[in-house]
Design an enzyme around this catalytic site. Sequence first.
Site, PDB file in Angstrom:
ATOM      1  CE  LYS A  52      23.469 -47.245   0.755  1.00 39.61           C
ATOM      2  NZ  LYS A  52      25.398 -47.122   1.040  1.00 39.61           N
TER       3      LYS A  52
ATOM      4  NE  ARG B 133      25.589 -49.660   7.112  1.00 42.99           N
ATOM      5  CZ  ARG B 133      24.932 -48.941   6.402  1.00 42.99           C
ATOM      6  NH1 ARG B 133      23.517 -49.369   5.997  1.00 42.99           N
ATOM      7  NH2 ARG B 133      24.951 -47.610   6.081  1.00 42.99           N
TER       8      ARG B 133
ATOM      9  NE  ARG C  43      23.888 -37.739   2.169  1.00 41.19           N
ATOM     10  CZ  ARG C  43      23.986 -38.916   2.211  1.00 41.19           C
ATOM     11  NH1 ARG C  43      23.397 -40.121   1.989  1.00 41.19           N
ATOM     12  NH2 ARG C  43      25.001 -39.614   3.234  1.00 41.19           N
TER      13      ARG C  43
ATOM     14  NE  ARG D 195      23.363 -38.971   6.714  1.00 47.04           N
ATOM     15  CZ  ARG D 195      23.443 -40.450   5.992  1.00 47.04           C
ATOM     16  NH1 ARG D 195      22.690 -40.817   5.423  1.00 47.04           N
ATOM     17  NH2 ARG D 195      23.904 -41.986   6.084  1.00 47.04           N
TER      18      ARG D 195
ATOM     19  NE  ARG E 258      28.547 -42.159   6.418  1.00 47.48           N
ATOM     20  CZ  ARG E 258      28.275 -41.515   5.597  1.00 47.48           C
ATOM     21  NH1 ARG E 258      28.518 -40.350   5.774  1.00 47.48           N
ATOM     22  NH2 ARG E 258      27.014 -42.146   5.226  1.00 47.48           N
TER      23      ARG E 258
END
Length: 218
Positions: free
Chosen positions: A13, A88, A128, A161, A172
């Site tokens: 996203k 969300r 990431r 992260r 998550r």
Amino acid sequence: MRLVFFGAPGVGKGTQAKRLAAQERIPQVSTGEILRESVTQGTALGLQAKGFMESGKLVPDDVVIGLAREKLASRECSHGYILDGFPRTVAQAEALDRTFQEMGRPGLDHVVSFDVPSDQIIKRLSGRRSCPTCQTVYHVDHDQPKLEGRCDKCGGALVQRVDDKPETVESRLKVFDQQTSPLVEYYQKRGLLRRVDSTGDINEVYRRLLKVLGLAGV
Ligand code: AP5
Ligand code: MG
């Protein structure tokens, strides 16, 4: 153009939102980025959000709704925006609809759902790397910086992260299934949902995104 970018953690996203925001000259409003900045700066909002974010849970609705309302009321959002990672929950989506009514602002044009199978999501998240200073995102295989470990934009040292640890990713993804996926039906019923197959490389996904939105590339 008033858009919501919707999808599981790690679908891309933020990557697609940054690109489209630059092309269309509209702001990307990422609640996740705003919250992370607040955590780094140690503000009251950051202190409230930190524990939820680090354990992969959603920050309470009232906190995030307040944040989104403030952003939407700002001048920078008066000619369109990309809401990245908000709403969300159904409560957040309902609050967003009320906000449009109260502010006398037009509603959303499109809610773009990015779809990727979960094994690919895990690969995207585990590789990431992010810049804590300017929040630019990279990937160890698919989107490398010019100089290893350094942000192309600001030269900051890239980090992983804290919520990209495998056990937090799992939590998550569960949160997404339980609390966020009901929004598919919410926006489908309102005729706003557009699906983008988000497998394949970043350029391919971007081309599909432009097509779905009826936009030309630059
Ligand atoms: P947030 O920051 O929104 O995280 P998220 O939804 O979990 O999504 P991510 O940012 O992890 O993934 P992304 O889809 O943006 O993927 P990206 O482009 O980086 O939220 C973090 C936390 O904040 C939440 O857990 C919650 O606690 C809180 N929060 C935020 N909003 C909230 C809300 N509304 N309500 C309550 N709490 C809220 O891409 C991922 C990786 O894949 C990158 O390395 C990228 O380079 C790579 N990649 C991208 N596209 C491709 C591709 N096509 N092929 C290969 N690799 C790709
Ligand atoms: Mg993101």
